[in-house]
Design an enzyme around this catalytic site. Structure first.
Site, PDB file in Angstrom:
ATOM      1  N   GLY A  83      17.722  -7.182  -6.029  1.00 18.30           N
ATOM      2  CA  GLY A  83      17.180  -7.888  -7.198  1.00 18.30           C
ATOM      3  C   GLY A  83      17.275  -9.400  -7.148  1.00 18.30           C
ATOM      4  O   GLY A  83      17.222 -10.056  -8.187  1.00 18.30           O
ATOM      5  N   SER A  84      17.359  -9.979  -5.939  1.00 24.84           N
ATOM      6  CA  SER A  84      17.456 -11.451  -5.892  1.00 24.84           C
ATOM      7  C   SER A  84      16.148 -12.098  -6.361  1.00 24.84           C
ATOM      8  O   SER A  84      16.178 -13.149  -7.012  1.00 24.84           O
ATOM      9  CB  SER A  84      17.858 -11.939  -4.500  1.00 24.84           C
ATOM     10  OG  SER A  84      16.818 -11.764  -3.571  1.00 24.84           O
ATOM     11  N   LYS A 142       4.683  11.905  -9.518  1.00 21.83           N
ATOM     12  CA  LYS A 142       4.530  10.447  -9.639  1.00 21.83           C
ATOM     13  C   LYS A 142       3.732  10.118 -10.901  1.00 21.83           C
ATOM     14  O   LYS A 142       4.066   9.185 -11.634  1.00 21.83           O
ATOM     15  CB  LYS A 142       3.803   9.909  -8.399  1.00 21.83           C
ATOM     16  CG  LYS A 142       3.715   8.377  -8.343  1.00 21.83           C
ATOM     17  CD  LYS A 142       2.803   7.901  -7.228  1.00 21.83           C
ATOM     18  CE  LYS A 142       3.410   8.001  -5.868  1.00 21.83           C
ATOM     19  NZ  LYS A 142       4.178   6.804  -5.477  1.00 21.83           N
ATOM     20  N   MET A 190      10.280  -0.185  -3.925  1.00 17.84           N
ATOM     21  CA  MET A 190       9.970   0.493  -2.674  1.00 17.84           C
ATOM     22  C   MET A 190       9.250   1.827  -2.880  1.00 17.84           C
ATOM     23  O   MET A 190       9.647   2.844  -2.299  1.00 17.84           O
ATOM     24  CB  MET A 190      11.257   0.673  -1.861  1.00 17.84           C
ATOM     25  CG  MET A 190      11.855  -0.647  -1.438  1.00 17.84           C
ATOM     26  SD  MET A 190      10.653  -1.712  -0.589  1.00 17.84           S
ATOM     27  CE  MET A 190      11.741  -2.788   0.317  1.00 17.84           C
ATOM     28  N   ARG A 191       8.217   1.801  -3.721  1.00 14.27           N
ATOM     29  CA  ARG A 191       7.391   3.001  -3.923  1.00 14.27           C
ATOM     30  C   ARG A 191       5.926   2.606  -3.875  1.00 14.27           C
ATOM     31  O   ARG A 191       5.582   1.523  -4.348  1.00 14.27           O
ATOM     32  CB  ARG A 191       7.637   3.602  -5.317  1.00 14.27           C
ATOM     33  CG  ARG A 191       8.947   4.170  -5.392  1.00 14.27           C
ATOM     34  CD  ARG A 191       9.209   5.103  -6.527  1.00 14.27           C
ATOM     35  NE  ARG A 191      10.494   5.650  -6.204  1.00 14.27           N
ATOM     36  CZ  ARG A 191      10.691   6.753  -5.520  1.00 14.27           C
ATOM     37  NH1 ARG A 191       9.682   7.527  -5.202  1.00 14.27           N
ATOM     38  NH2 ARG A 191      11.894   7.135  -5.186  1.00 14.27           N
ATOM     39  N   HIS A 240       5.993  -9.587  -0.254  1.00 13.68           N
ATOM     40  CA  HIS A 240       6.319  -8.853   0.973  1.00 13.68           C
ATOM     41  C   HIS A 240       6.843  -9.839   2.019  1.00 13.68           C
ATOM     42  O   HIS A 240       6.267 -10.914   2.195  1.00 13.68           O
ATOM     43  CB  HIS A 240       5.075  -8.122   1.477  1.00 13.68           C
ATOM     44  CG  HIS A 240       5.364  -7.268   2.669  1.00 13.68           C
ATOM     45  ND1 HIS A 240       6.056  -6.077   2.568  1.00 13.68           N
ATOM     46  CD2 HIS A 240       5.101  -7.448   3.988  1.00 13.68           C
ATOM     47  CE1 HIS A 240       6.192  -5.557   3.779  1.00 13.68           C
ATOM     48  NE2 HIS A 240       5.625  -6.366   4.653  1.00 13.68           N
TER      49      HIS A 240
HETATM   50  C1  GAR Z   1      12.296  -8.714  -0.561  1.00  9.46           C
HETATM   51  O1  GAR Z   1      12.513  -9.320   0.675  1.00  9.46           O
HETATM   52  C2  GAR Z   1      10.858  -8.246  -0.674  1.00  9.46           C
HETATM   53  O2  GAR Z   1       9.953  -9.093  -0.030  1.00  9.46           O
HETATM   54  C3  GAR Z   1      10.936  -6.895  -0.006  1.00  9.46           C
HETATM   55  O3  GAR Z   1      12.127  -6.353  -0.503  1.00  9.46           O
HETATM   56  C4  GAR Z   1      13.083  -7.411  -0.666  1.00  9.46           C
HETATM   57  C5  GAR Z   1      13.758  -7.253  -2.005  1.00  9.46           C
HETATM   58  O4  GAR Z   1      14.824  -8.155  -2.111  1.00  9.46           O
HETATM   59  N1  GAR Z   1       9.793  -6.080  -0.314  1.00  9.46           N
HETATM   60  C6  GAR Z   1       9.207  -5.262   0.562  1.00  9.46           C
HETATM   61  O5  GAR Z   1       9.627  -5.071   1.681  1.00  9.46           O
HETATM   62  C7  GAR Z   1       7.962  -4.567   0.036  1.00  9.46           C
HETATM   63  N2  GAR Z   1       7.349  -3.804   1.057  1.00  9.46           N
HETATM   64  P1  GAR Z   1      15.498  -8.413  -3.527  1.00  9.46           P
HETATM   65  O6  GAR Z   1      15.816  -7.036  -4.133  1.00  9.46           O
HETATM   66  O7  GAR Z   1      16.750  -9.184  -3.220  1.00  9.46           O
HETATM   67  O8  GAR Z   1      14.537  -9.194  -4.369  1.00  9.46           O
END
Ligand code: GAR
Length: 191
Positions: free
Chosen positions: A12-13, A65, A90-91, A109
């Site tokens: 969740g950053s 879903k 991630m869905r 992404h």
């Molecule tokens: C982020 O790096 C985002 O770009 C990636 O998940 C991470 C979540 O980080 N998303 C994907 O890979 C989507 N396919 P966070 O929870 O610290 O924000």
């Protein structure tokens, strides 16, 4: 004041970067709902710390879903959400959610799309020997990490430390997501 929802599955950053930008007034917006499909994920704790309302659910408790997405749409509608920001959700988004929010749903992404789609983009690019890394923000469509690109930011990295690379990617993601949301909201104001 614009009304945002952020969806996340993990740390969740990016969620927190968006919330902070709202709190500090960098974004003329409020995160009115955080949606998470992983009870216990770090993002849930972050939402509590910032007093953001949440919908946290376990997909396996729903028949399909479509079932859980109907519930998500009802909650987004009830909260008057204008823009949905996926931030490590991630869905793959299904027909129900897309049907209601296509064109109003964006994703971040950690690669220069269309290269390295999916859940392990950073590791894959690193192992491939990529020398220019980056981040993409795009509209969400039915394809995994598909949809029209809104913003990209690239940077060179030739080091050998994946932890360092991940930190650099996050450092690019947070301001790029905030800036891009700001631009979309300004465009909306002009309409
Ligand atoms: C982020 O790096 C985002 O770009 C990636 O998940 C991470 C979540 O980080 N998303 C994907 O890979 C989507 N396919 P966070 O929870 O610290 O924000």
């Amino acid at each position: 004041m614009h009304r945002l929802a952020v969806f996340a599955s993990g740390n969740g950053s990016n969620f927190e970067a968006i919330v902070r930008a709202c709190e500090e007034g960098t974004l003329c917006a409020e995160v009115v709902l955080m949606v998470c499909d992983k009870p216990g994920a770090g993002v849930v704790e972050r939402a509590a710390r910032h007093g953001v309302a949440t919908f946290v659910f376990s997909p396996k408790e729903y028949g399909s879903k479509a079932d859980y997405e109907r519930e998500i749409v009802a909650r987004l509608d009830a909260a008057g959400v204008e823009l949905v920001c996926l931030a490590g959700y991630m869905r793959i988004v299904g027909d129900v959610l897309l049907g209601a929010y296509a064109g109003r749903m964006i994703n971040i992404h950690p690669s220069l799309l269309p290269a390295f789609r999916g859940a392990h983009a950073i590791e894959q690019a690193f192992e491939y020997g990529v020398k220019v890394f980056g981040v993409t923000i795009h509209y969400v469509d039915a394809e995994l990490d598909g949809g029209r690109i809104i913003a990209q930011r690239a940077f060179p990295y030739e080091g050998h430390d994946i932890g360092e690379l991940e930190s650099k990617i996050h450092a690019v993601e947070h301001p790029l997501y905030v800036e891009t949301i700001g631009k979309l909201l300004k465009e909306k104001d002009k309409k």
